[in-house]
Design an enzyme around this catalytic site. Structure first.
Site, short mmCIF file in Angstrom:
data_model
loop_
_atom_site.label_atom_id
_atom_site.label_comp_id
_atom_site.label_asym_id
_atom_site.label_seq_id
_atom_site.Cartn_x
_atom_site.Cartn_y
_atom_site.Cartn_z
N ARG A 207 0.82 -1.23 0.00
CA ARG A 207 0.00 0.00 0.00
C ARG A 207 0.85 1.27 0.00
O ARG A 207 0.41 2.32 0.45
CB ARG A 207 -0.98 0.00 1.17
CG ARG A 207 -1.98 -1.13 1.17
CD ARG A 207 -2.83 -1.15 -0.09
NE ARG A 207 -3.72 -2.32 -0.10
CZ ARG A 207 -3.44 -3.47 -0.70
NH1 ARG A 207 -2.28 -3.61 -1.35
NH2 ARG A 207 -4.27 -4.47 -0.68
N SER A 257 -11.53 -2.19 1.63
CA SER A 257 -10.84 -2.51 2.88
C SER A 257 -10.56 -1.22 3.65
O SER A 257 -9.92 -0.31 3.13
CB SER A 257 -9.53 -3.24 2.60
OG SER A 257 -9.79 -4.48 1.98
N GLU A 327 -6.83 2.81 5.03
CA GLU A 327 -6.48 2.89 3.62
C GLU A 327 -7.09 4.14 2.98
O GLU A 327 -6.57 4.67 2.01
CB GLU A 327 -6.96 1.64 2.88
CG GLU A 327 -6.14 0.39 3.19
CD GLU A 327 -6.26 -0.67 2.10
OE1 GLU A 327 -6.61 -0.32 0.95
OE2 GLU A 327 -5.98 -1.84 2.40
#
Length: 354
Positions: A207, A257, A327
């Site tokens: 990420r 997510s 996120e």
């Protein structure tokens, strides 16, 4: 509006035309061959810019305020022209993909929000598949399957664009978009130059990408062309789509997510083991289908959603001494009440990167 978007045409005429190449590739790619209109003069730059545009319809969370200025270019030439014009007027810019991984503040965003979904060209050149930043991941996968160009099935259920996925190094099922990447067409915000870059080891991690906190924007990306039988690709695609439909709350607004996966743990299990699966605070809550998702049941404000994220983080921290990092990206002018949480989050992100 005309005063805002007055364009300095003379500076563009004086700009030197350059061709850049990817280092270590067998062939030097001419930008003007790949994108003949890259340096074209937009017909009417002023018409690209809108004022006071609501952002909630552009976010998967369906929440947030208003953008002071908004643009949705349809060519790379329009995109770079808008960026240059904003820079000349000292306007802050926010580049937005599909809005699937952002939460806009109720007070909105000062400056210019640029949505890239109009940049949707896909084509092949030599042994590479090029896709512009606004191409939807689902459309990219469909393109490759229809032409038997390679297995990109793990990307199909990720809501977002090529540019947004590169920025976040998005992925699923232990496979990230950087795995497929060969080269990126970059725009340097400071110099306004465009050039092709081949990523190096360390440019991407879980990420994370070299694009974050950098001077560069991804205009397009090249992916490896690895032909496979269409029947095999369609079978893999159907399998991934079924997994997502069965496991994820696709019918409710969310950012996918909610949190990055901490080393050695699964976020959904951590939250579920605390008994928080299905828990709601008003119109926002942990999904009853997948505890790794925070969903808007309808009408939740951006502040309510962000406060719920903070509450879940606090519960997990107290129970496990684990700092969950969202996120989702928080954009815009947020109330002072989020200042303390913002500092704590910055510390958690710093620890994660080191």
């Amino acid at each position: 509006m005309s005063t805002l978007m007055e364009h300095t045409r003379e500076s563009k005429k004086q700009a030197e035309t350059k061709d850049f190449a990817v280092s270590d590739l067998n062939q030097a790619y001419s930008l003007t061959e790949l994108w003949p209109d890259l340096e074209a003069e937009p017909d009417c730059l002023e018409s690209l810019i809108k004022e006071a545009v609501p952002l909630a319809p552009l976010s998967y969370y369906r929440a947030g305020g208003v953008a002071q200025y908004f643009a949705k270019p349809e060519t790379l030439a329009e995109f770079t022209a808008v960026l240059k014009a904003a820079k000349e007027r000292n306007l802050e810019t926010v580049v937005l993909g599909l809005g699937s991984n952002v939460l806009f503040a109720e007070e909105g965003i000062d400056g210019l929000v640029i949505m890239t979904t109009g940049l949707d060209r896909i084509f092949t050149s030599e042994d590479l598949i090029w896709a512009e930043a606004g191409v939807l991941l689902a459309d990219f996968v469909a393109y490759t399957v229809d032409r038997s160009l390679g297995d990109y099935s793990s990307l199909v259920g990720i809501p977002g664009t090529i540019g947004g996925a590169l920025f976040m190094n998005a992925g699923a099922y232990d496979c990230e978009i950087s795995k497929y990447l060969d080269a990126v067409l970059l725009y340097a915000k400071e110099s306004s130059d465009c050039f092709i870059y081949r990523p190096k080891p360390g440019d991407f991690s879980y990420r994370m990408s070299f694009l974050q906190n950098s001077d560069y924007l991804a205009l397009a990306a090249a992916f490896k062309l690895e032909p496979q039988k269409q029947s095999e690709l369609m079978e893999k695609l159907a399998e991934v789509q079924m997994k997502r439909r069965n496991a994820q709350p696709l019918l409710l607004p969310s950012c996918g997510s909610a949190f990055k996966r901490p080393p050695g743990h699964y976020v959904g299990k951590l939250i579920s083991d605390l008994g928080l699966k299905g828990v709601r605070h008003g119109q926002v809550g942990v999904s009853a289908k997948h505890a790794g998702f925070i969903v808007n049941y309808g009408g939740a404000t951006a502040s309510e959603i962000r406060a719920f994220f903070n509450w879940v983080r606090k519960e997990v921290k107290e129970a496990y001494e684990i700092d969950l990092v969202p996120e989702v990206r928080y954009l815009g002018k947020w109330p002072e009440e989020f200042s303390k949480a913002r500092v704590e989050l910055a510390k958690a992100e710093s620890k994660e990167q080191h």
